[in-house]
Design a protein around this motif. Sequence first.
Motif, PDB file in Angstrom:
ATOM      1  N   GLU A  30     -32.822  22.577  24.162  1.00  0.00           N
ATOM      2  CA  GLU A  30     -32.345  21.455  23.345  1.00  0.00           C
ATOM      3  C   GLU A  30     -30.946  21.019  23.747  1.00  0.00           C
ATOM      4  OE1 GLU A  30     -32.937  22.371  19.221  1.00  0.00           O
ATOM      5  OE2 GLU A  30     -35.050  22.837  19.521  1.00  0.00           O
ATOM      6  N   VAL A  31     -30.727  20.965  25.057  1.00  0.00           N
ATOM      7  CA  VAL A  31     -29.451  20.529  25.626  1.00  0.00           C
ATOM      8  C   VAL A  31     -29.756  19.489  26.694  1.00  0.00           C
ATOM      9  CG1 VAL A  31     -27.436  21.282  26.976  1.00  0.00           C
ATOM     10  CG2 VAL A  31     -28.369  22.773  25.216  1.00  0.00           C
ATOM     11  N   THR A  32     -28.971  18.420  26.722  1.00  0.00           N
ATOM     12  CA  THR A  32     -29.107  17.411  27.773  1.00  0.00           C
ATOM     13  C   THR A  32     -28.155  17.753  28.914  1.00  0.00           C
ATOM     14  OG1 THR A  32     -27.350  15.993  26.900  1.00  0.00           O
ATOM     15  CG2 THR A  32     -29.599  15.642  26.020  1.00  0.00           C
ATOM     16  N   PRO A  33     -28.360  17.168  30.091  1.00  0.00           N
ATOM     17  CA  PRO A  33     -27.400  17.391  31.177  1.00  0.00           C
ATOM     18  C   PRO A  33     -25.967  17.003  30.786  1.00  0.00           C
ATOM     19  CG  PRO A  33     -29.406  16.449  32.063  1.00  0.00           C
ATOM     20  CD  PRO A  33     -29.525  16.407  30.555  1.00  0.00           C
ATOM     21  N   GLU A  34     -25.816  15.939  30.022  1.00  0.00           N
ATOM     22  CA  GLU A  34     -24.481  15.528  29.569  1.00  0.00           C
ATOM     23  C   GLU A  34     -23.867  16.577  28.650  1.00  0.00           C
ATOM     24  OE1 GLU A  34     -27.241  13.581  29.306  1.00  0.00           O
ATOM     25  OE2 GLU A  34     -26.823  12.133  30.895  1.00  0.00           O
ATOM     26  N   GLN A  35     -24.673  17.118  27.750  1.00  0.00           N
ATOM     27  CA  GLN A  35     -24.181  18.162  26.851  1.00  0.00           C
ATOM     28  C   GLN A  35     -23.849  19.433  27.635  1.00  0.00           C
ATOM     29  OE1 GLN A  35     -27.466  18.272  24.089  1.00  0.00           O
ATOM     30  NE2 GLN A  35     -26.454  16.859  22.664  1.00  0.00           N
ATOM     31  N   TRP A  36     -24.617  19.724  28.669  1.00  0.00           N
ATOM     32  CA  TRP A  36     -24.309  20.870  29.516  1.00  0.00           C
ATOM     33  C   TRP A  36     -22.922  20.701  30.143  1.00  0.00           C
ATOM     34  CZ3 TRP A  36     -24.472  25.645  30.539  1.00  0.00           C
ATOM     35  CH2 TRP A  36     -24.087  26.142  31.777  1.00  0.00           C
ATOM     36  N   GLY A  37     -22.601  19.475  30.551  1.00  0.00           N
ATOM     37  CA  GLY A  37     -21.268  19.202  31.091  1.00  0.00           C
ATOM     38  C   GLY A  37     -20.184  19.542  30.085  1.00  0.00           C
ATOM     39  N   ILE A  38     -20.412  19.231  28.831  1.00  0.00           N
ATOM     40  CA  ILE A  38     -19.452  19.562  27.780  1.00  0.00           C
ATOM     41  C   ILE A  38     -19.334  21.071  27.625  1.00  0.00           C
ATOM     42  CG2 ILE A  38     -19.050  19.480  25.276  1.00  0.00           C
ATOM     43  CD1 ILE A  38     -20.143  16.614  25.337  1.00  0.00           C
ATOM     44  N   LEU A  39     -20.468  21.768  27.626  1.00  0.00           N
ATOM     45  CA  LEU A  39     -20.438  23.226  27.511  1.00  0.00           C
ATOM     46  C   LEU A  39     -19.620  23.852  28.642  1.00  0.00           C
ATOM     47  CD1 LEU A  39     -24.140  24.050  26.555  1.00  0.00           C
ATOM     48  CD2 LEU A  39     -22.140  24.189  25.085  1.00  0.00           C
ATOM     49  N   LEU A  40     -19.738  23.292  29.837  1.00  0.00           N
ATOM     50  CA  LEU A  40     -18.981  23.829  30.970  1.00  0.00           C
ATOM     51  C   LEU A  40     -17.480  23.642  30.792  1.00  0.00           C
ATOM     52  CD1 LEU A  40     -20.946  22.950  34.223  1.00  0.00           C
ATOM     53  CD2 LEU A  40     -20.448  25.199  33.284  1.00  0.00           C
ATOM     54  N   VAL A  41     -17.089  22.525  30.199  1.00  0.00           N
ATOM     55  CA  VAL A  41     -15.661  22.216  30.038  1.00  0.00           C
ATOM     56  C   VAL A  41     -15.046  23.024  28.896  1.00  0.00           C
ATOM     57  CG1 VAL A  41     -14.008  20.396  29.436  1.00  0.00           C
ATOM     58  CG2 VAL A  41     -15.877  19.915  31.033  1.00  0.00           C
ATOM     59  N   LEU A  42     -15.776  23.159  27.796  1.00  0.00           N
ATOM     60  CA  LEU A  42     -15.212  23.817  26.613  1.00  0.00           C
ATOM     61  C   LEU A  42     -15.236  25.335  26.740  1.00  0.00           C
ATOM     62  CD1 LEU A  42     -16.599  21.672  23.668  1.00  0.00           C
ATOM     63  CD2 LEU A  42     -14.439  21.443  24.896  1.00  0.00           C
ATOM     64  N   ASP A  43     -14.374  25.954  25.962  1.00  0.00           N
ATOM     65  CA  ASP A  43     -14.217  27.399  25.967  1.00  0.00           C
ATOM     66  C   ASP A  43     -14.101  27.854  24.514  1.00  0.00           C
ATOM     67  OD1 ASP A  43     -13.225  30.068  26.446  1.00  0.00           O
ATOM     68  OD2 ASP A  43     -12.484  29.365  28.374  1.00  0.00           O
ATOM     69  N   THR A  44     -14.219  29.153  24.282  1.00  0.00           N
ATOM     70  CA  THR A  44     -14.057  29.668  22.924  1.00  0.00           C
ATOM     71  C   THR A  44     -12.593  29.907  22.593  1.00  0.00           C
ATOM     72  OG1 THR A  44     -14.406  31.911  23.734  1.00  0.00           O
ATOM     73  CG2 THR A  44     -16.311  30.788  22.796  1.00  0.00           C
ATOM     74  N   GLU A  45     -11.763  30.071  23.594  1.00  0.00           N
ATOM     75  CA  GLU A  45     -10.358  30.429  23.386  1.00  0.00           C
ATOM     76  C   GLU A  45      -9.393  29.255  23.552  1.00  0.00           C
ATOM     77  OE1 GLU A  45      -9.574  33.564  22.431  1.00  0.00           O
ATOM     78  OE2 GLU A  45     -11.710  34.038  22.508  1.00  0.00           O
ATOM     79  N   ARG A  46      -9.630  28.397  24.529  1.00  0.00           N
ATOM     80  CA  ARG A  46      -8.679  27.333  24.851  1.00  0.00           C
ATOM     81  C   ARG A  46      -9.106  26.018  24.203  1.00  0.00           C
ATOM     82  NH1 ARG A  46      -7.468  23.136  27.964  1.00  0.00           N
ATOM     83  NH2 ARG A  46      -9.490  22.967  28.977  1.00  0.00           N
ATOM     84  N   ALA A  47      -8.193  25.421  23.467  1.00  0.00           N
ATOM     85  CA  ALA A  47      -8.468  24.145  22.812  1.00  0.00           C
ATOM     86  C   ALA A  47      -8.529  23.028  23.854  1.00  0.00           C
ATOM     87  CB  ALA A  47      -7.377  23.832  21.796  1.00  0.00           C
ATOM     88  N   THR A  48      -9.467  22.114  23.641  1.00  0.00           N
ATOM     89  CA  THR A  48      -9.585  20.921  24.481  1.00  0.00           C
ATOM     90  C   THR A  48      -9.620  19.726  23.541  1.00  0.00           C
ATOM     91  OG1 THR A  48     -10.905  22.157  26.088  1.00  0.00           O
ATOM     92  CG2 THR A  48     -11.001  19.769  26.227  1.00  0.00           C
ATOM     93  N   SER A  49      -8.827  18.713  23.839  1.00  0.00           N
ATOM     94  CA  SER A  49      -8.847  17.512  23.006  1.00  0.00           C
ATOM     95  C   SER A  49     -10.029  16.634  23.406  1.00  0.00           C
ATOM     96  CB  SER A  49      -7.545  16.723  23.172  1.00  0.00           C
ATOM     97  OG  SER A  49      -7.501  16.106  24.453  1.00  0.00           O
ATOM     98  N   GLN A  50     -10.410  15.729  22.516  1.00  0.00           N
ATOM     99  CA  GLN A  50     -11.500  14.805  22.815  1.00  0.00           C
ATOM    100  C   GLN A  50     -11.137  13.950  24.024  1.00  0.00           C
ATOM    101  OE1 GLN A  50     -13.132  14.514  18.247  1.00  0.00           O
ATOM    102  NE2 GLN A  50     -12.482  12.656  19.201  1.00  0.00           N
ATOM    103  N   LYS A  51      -9.875  13.576  24.142  1.00  0.00           N
ATOM    104  CA  LYS A  51      -9.422  12.767  25.278  1.00  0.00           C
ATOM    105  C   LYS A  51      -9.558  13.552  26.585  1.00  0.00           C
ATOM    106  CE  LYS A  51      -5.570  10.153  27.105  1.00  0.00           C
ATOM    107  NZ  LYS A  51      -4.175   9.765  26.995  1.00  0.00           N
TER     108      LYS A  51
END
Length: 141
Positions: A30-51
């Motif tokens: 239940e993940v799209t390729p675009e959502q997979w890209g988000i998963l790769l960028v995000l982390d559990t420890e480091r904050a990432t802004s929407q920008k």
Amino acid sequence: MELSNLTGFLVHRTDVKMTNFFTKILKQYEVTPEQWGILLVLDTERATSQKELAEAIDRDQTTVVRMIYSLEKKEIVRRIQNEADKRSHNLFLSDKGMSLKTKLMPIVKAAHDHVTKYLSDDEIQQLHEILSKLYATVKDE
């Protein structure tokens, strides 16, 4: 000039087929390729802004907000208000999101290996360089 000689056509045709291939691979999770890209960028420890996320995945912020909302509903992403800037949110992978990322990594790697199986490491590197040059030419158009 023939269609098969147009670089844009060849890139688009390949993109469509590869997107369909990766969509099929990721669908059961239940993940799209675009959502997979988000998963790769995000982390559990480091904050990432929407920008920052929008820039990393090369999407406009409105699209990213919709994608984040969808991942938030699936409890994959956590959005926490930035204390320094109340208008901004910090994004993190939830524990569920990190578990999914870890689970999908070998699956996506195997899919990547499949689509590049007829290319040498040097050819893959050359392809990345060529695509980066094409992108740089049109990114601000």
